[in-house]
Write an enzyme that holds these catalytic residues in place. Structure first.
Site, PDB file in Angstrom:
ATOM      1  N   ARG A   7     -26.163  -8.302  19.379  1.00 29.66           N
ATOM      2  CA  ARG A   7     -25.487  -9.428  18.786  1.00 29.66           C
ATOM      3  C   ARG A   7     -25.426 -10.441  19.896  1.00 29.66           C
ATOM      4  O   ARG A   7     -25.192 -10.050  21.020  1.00 29.66           O
ATOM      5  CB  ARG A   7     -24.238  -8.956  18.131  1.00 29.66           C
ATOM      6  CG  ARG A   7     -23.671 -10.068  17.301  1.00 29.66           C
ATOM      7  CD  ARG A   7     -22.104  -9.830  16.785  1.00 29.66           C
ATOM      8  NE  ARG A   7     -21.518 -10.745  16.152  1.00 29.66           N
ATOM      9  CZ  ARG A   7     -20.458 -10.869  16.017  1.00 29.66           C
ATOM     10  NH1 ARG A   7     -19.517  -9.848  15.914  1.00 29.66           N
ATOM     11  NH2 ARG A   7     -19.725 -11.886  15.394  1.00 29.66           N
ATOM     12  N   HIS A   8     -25.493 -11.461  19.654  1.00 33.27           N
ATOM     13  CA  HIS A   8     -25.182 -12.423  20.471  1.00 33.27           C
ATOM     14  C   HIS A   8     -23.621 -12.482  21.060  1.00 33.27           C
ATOM     15  O   HIS A   8     -22.760 -11.668  20.299  1.00 33.27           O
ATOM     16  CB  HIS A   8     -25.184 -13.985  19.934  1.00 33.27           C
ATOM     17  CG  HIS A   8     -24.167 -14.374  18.666  1.00 33.27           C
ATOM     18  ND1 HIS A   8     -22.866 -14.197  18.819  1.00 33.27           N
ATOM     19  CD2 HIS A   8     -24.582 -14.380  17.358  1.00 33.27           C
ATOM     20  CE1 HIS A   8     -22.144 -14.510  17.799  1.00 33.27           C
ATOM     21  NE2 HIS A   8     -23.355 -14.439  16.739  1.00 33.27           N
TER      22      HIS A   8
ATOM     23  N   ARG B  85     -18.950 -16.661  21.051  1.00 33.40           N
ATOM     24  CA  ARG B  85     -19.218 -18.346  20.530  1.00 33.40           C
ATOM     25  C   ARG B  85     -17.801 -18.766  20.024  1.00 33.40           C
ATOM     26  O   ARG B  85     -16.760 -18.007  19.866  1.00 33.40           O
ATOM     27  CB  ARG B  85     -20.227 -18.158  19.376  1.00 33.40           C
ATOM     28  CG  ARG B  85     -19.812 -17.456  18.117  1.00 33.40           C
ATOM     29  CD  ARG B  85     -20.391 -17.744  16.911  1.00 33.40           C
ATOM     30  NE  ARG B  85     -20.203 -16.800  15.965  1.00 33.40           N
ATOM     31  CZ  ARG B  85     -19.270 -16.810  15.166  1.00 33.40           C
ATOM     32  NH1 ARG B  85     -18.230 -17.659  15.195  1.00 33.40           N
ATOM     33  NH2 ARG B  85     -18.803 -15.885  14.092  1.00 33.40           N
TER      34      ARG B  85
ATOM     35  N   ARG C 170     -26.862 -19.896  20.410  1.00 30.15           N
ATOM     36  CA  ARG C 170     -26.084 -18.761  20.837  1.00 30.15           C
ATOM     37  C   ARG C 170     -26.864 -17.592  21.232  1.00 30.15           C
ATOM     38  O   ARG C 170     -26.550 -16.695  22.029  1.00 30.15           O
ATOM     39  CB  ARG C 170     -24.892 -18.374  20.114  1.00 30.15           C
ATOM     40  CG  ARG C 170     -25.280 -18.210  18.652  1.00 30.15           C
ATOM     41  CD  ARG C 170     -24.053 -17.960  17.828  1.00 30.15           C
ATOM     42  NE  ARG C 170     -24.272 -17.673  16.257  1.00 30.15           N
ATOM     43  CZ  ARG C 170     -24.471 -18.552  15.414  1.00 30.15           C
ATOM     44  NH1 ARG C 170     -24.622 -20.111  15.596  1.00 30.15           N
ATOM     45  NH2 ARG C 170     -24.754 -18.274  14.297  1.00 30.15           N
TER      46      ARG C 170
ATOM     47  N   GLU D 119     -29.168 -15.989   2.299  1.00 31.78           N
ATOM     48  CA  GLU D 119     -28.387 -14.844   2.773  1.00 31.78           C
ATOM     49  C   GLU D 119     -27.707 -14.403   1.672  1.00 31.78           C
ATOM     50  O   GLU D 119     -27.221 -15.307   0.699  1.00 31.78           O
ATOM     51  CB  GLU D 119     -27.642 -15.427   3.765  1.00 31.78           C
ATOM     52  CG  GLU D 119     -28.345 -15.488   5.181  1.00 31.78           C
ATOM     53  CD  GLU D 119     -27.464 -15.287   6.490  1.00 31.78           C
ATOM     54  OE1 GLU D 119     -26.397 -15.077   6.407  1.00 31.78           O
ATOM     55  OE2 GLU D 119     -27.774 -16.276   7.578  1.00 31.78           O
TER      56      GLU D 119
ATOM     57  N   HIS E  84     -27.744 -11.311  15.283  1.00 32.21           N
ATOM     58  CA  HIS E  84     -26.389 -11.517  14.665  1.00 32.21           C
ATOM     59  C   HIS E  84     -25.731 -10.337  14.143  1.00 32.21           C
ATOM     60  O   HIS E  84     -26.593  -8.955  14.034  1.00 32.21           O
ATOM     61  CB  HIS E  84     -26.462 -12.659  13.594  1.00 32.21           C
ATOM     62  CG  HIS E  84     -27.360 -13.704  14.119  1.00 32.21           C
ATOM     63  ND1 HIS E  84     -26.479 -14.907  14.601  1.00 32.21           N
ATOM     64  CD2 HIS E  84     -28.633 -14.301  13.959  1.00 32.21           C
ATOM     65  CE1 HIS E  84     -27.411 -15.884  14.807  1.00 32.21           C
ATOM     66  NE2 HIS E  84     -28.872 -15.504  14.610  1.00 32.21           N
ATOM     67  N   ASP E  85     -24.549 -10.158  13.716  1.00 32.34           N
ATOM     68  CA  ASP E  85     -23.962  -9.077  13.026  1.00 32.34           C
ATOM     69  C   ASP E  85     -24.548  -8.728  12.152  1.00 32.34           C
ATOM     70  O   ASP E  85     -24.461  -7.350  11.387  1.00 32.34           O
ATOM     71  CB  ASP E  85     -22.448  -9.336  13.156  1.00 32.34           C
ATOM     72  CG  ASP E  85     -22.002 -10.503  12.359  1.00 32.34           C
ATOM     73  OD1 ASP E  85     -22.982 -11.330  12.129  1.00 32.34           O
ATOM     74  OD2 ASP E  85     -20.769 -10.839  12.161  1.00 32.34           O
ATOM     75  N   SER E  86     -24.852  -9.784  11.111  1.00 33.15           N
ATOM     76  CA  SER E  86     -25.460  -9.391   9.844  1.00 33.15           C
ATOM     77  C   SER E  86     -26.858  -8.449  10.190  1.00 33.15           C
ATOM     78  O   SER E  86     -27.301  -7.618   9.220  1.00 33.15           O
ATOM     79  CB  SER E  86     -25.871 -10.667   9.120  1.00 33.15           C
ATOM     80  OG  SER E  86     -26.807 -11.519  10.012  1.00 33.15           O
TER      81      SER E  86
END
Length: 441
Positions: free
Chosen positions: A67-68, A71, A144, A246, A339-341
């Site tokens: 994950r980034h 941010r 990010r 999404e 990403h977290d997703s």
């Protein structure tokens, strides 16, 4: 595909594929401060990490799904934040959704730590830049994620010319990392919405909403006084699963996630405690209660089996190609930054057993990484797969703590329902390959 080359001498240079610059101003990081970060991380003496690795096992390949890092709050959440309280929100020194300076520092630390571990496991040679074929970095095409990959590469391979690959058009989602619904069957959409609603109902959030309403003084917010939306705990959530979008939700869950996300980022960034949520979060228990909202948002949208397998399908295909079809032929180290997703849906699609992350309130923390490790057992000439969650604790993130083998990141071994692990956390590579193949569509 755009390729950005990263070196310490010329940090975050432009992307030659389209001329668009991702420079030091984007993440507000100077060459001087970067050099200082690396020197601090390297300044601690490295000690052997007590890995639970049996004799005769050799690490051959690692794919890092990251994950980034840290941010600023997302810009498109601004109206939600402003409508939810009369309090003034703090200003950040980067645009909404962009990696912060501290996020870059934290990722350099993580990269340095991972390089020490890879050297300890003899996958990389100490003190040498890896050959071009040995390392591959690939990020979603948002600031990010690309910047996170660049900082990680700089921490792991200082002074080396290791490119970061991404789509040429920045600000657009790369299909590999885009967690959108791709099934156009109306019945699938109906089942997905039902599954998301059922997941939400399993989470008891009344205490979380009550605490959140107190913190933001919700009864005096524009949402309540102007729009008459005054009861978060008993408001209605409306879920959606539309083609090429999404999974989504409108209602209290979205509001709660936006607010808790903003508070969490303030805490990680190191805002004075008196400024985090206007000084209204005073205990670890309050953080746990609030974080239940953020975790429920993610679980509801991305972890029901049908949704997860659909939106994570591109990443699973990528993993299958890298870990199965090209095993032993491709890069020894692959870094993916999304990403977290991506992580939530991927872990659910692979049927990872329920896990706990000590020292963290988030299920998929900022900068956290899933390590897919291929180990060869020389005793029986077989390959095995091990999954680990490597992450920075809440305190490590807030403190900006340097990481290395002497002061390591947190590590949790993950278990798979479809590929039972042994006492050391390994499952047979052949069985793992069948698991990846099952989820392809």
């Amino acid at each position: 595909m755009c390729v950005t080359h990263v070196t310490v001498a010329a940090f975050l240079p432009h992307c030659s594929a389209n001329g668009m610059e991702i420079n030091a101003e984007d993440v507000r990081m100077t060459k001087y401060s970067l050099a200082l970060v690396i020197s601090l991380a390297a300044g601690f003496s490295a000690q052997s990490l007590a890995d639970d690795i049996p004799d005769g096992y050799q690490l051959q390949q690692v794919l890092i799904m990251s994950r980034h890092n840290l941010r600023a709050p997302l810009a498109n959440n601004g109206s939600v934040l402003e409508q939810s309280t009369r309090h003034a929100w703090p200003q950040w020194d980067v645009p909404g959704g962009h990696l912060t300076t501290k996020g870059g520092v934290l990722e350099v630390y993580m990269g340095h730590y991972m390089r020490e571990w890879l050297e300890q496991q003899k996958l990389l040679t100490p003190g040498e830049c890896p050959a071009a074929s040995r390392v591959y970095a690939y990020a979603n095409s948002l600031q990010r994620t690309v910047a996170t990959a660049q900082f990680f590469v700089t921490g792991a391979f200082p002074g080396c010319d290791v490119p970061v690959h991404h789509q040429p058009q920045m600000g657009t989602m790369d299909p590999t990392f885009n967690p959108v619904i791709t099934n156009d069957d109306p019945q699938f959409s109906a089942r997905a919405v039902s599954a998301m609603a059922q997941q939400r109902q399993r989470d008891q959030l009344d205490d979380s909403y009550q605490l959140l309403a107190q913190i933001v003084d919700y009864k005096n917010s524009p949402a309540c006084t102007v729009h008459q939306q005054c009861d978060l705990a008993h408001g209605k959530d409306t879920f959606s699963a539309r083609l090429n979008e999404e999974p989504g939700v409108s209602g209290p869950l979205k509001v709660g996630n936006s607010l808790v996300d903003a508070f969490t980022l303030q805490y990680y960034e190191g805002f004075p405690i008196a400024d985090v949520a206007w000084g209204n979060i005073r205990s670890e228990q309050q953080w746990r209660v609030l974080s239940a909202l953020k975790n429920s948002y993610q679980d509801s949208l991305f972890t029901s089996p049908a949704v997860a397998r659909n939106v994570a399908a591109p990443l699973i295909r990528y993993l299958n190609q890298a870990l199965v079809k090209e095993a032993g032929k491709g890069p020894a180290v692959t870094l993916l930054v999304g990403h977290d997703s991506n992580i939530a849906s991927l872990l659910s699609a692979l049927e990872v057993e329920n896990y706990q992350l000590p020292g963290q309130f988030e299920r998929t923390p900022i900068g956290g990484k899933i390590l897919f490790e291929r180990w060869h057992n020389a005793k029986n000439n077989q390959d095995n797969i091990k999954l680990e969650y490597v992450y920075q604790s809440t305190q490590q993130l807030r403190d900006g703590a340097p990481l290395n083998l002497a002061h390591p990141a947190q590590r949790v071994t993950l278990s798979l329902k479809g590929c039972p692990v042994d006492s050391h956390g390994f499952c047979p590579a052949e069985q793992f390959a069948r698991l990846l193949g099952r989820d392809q569509n």
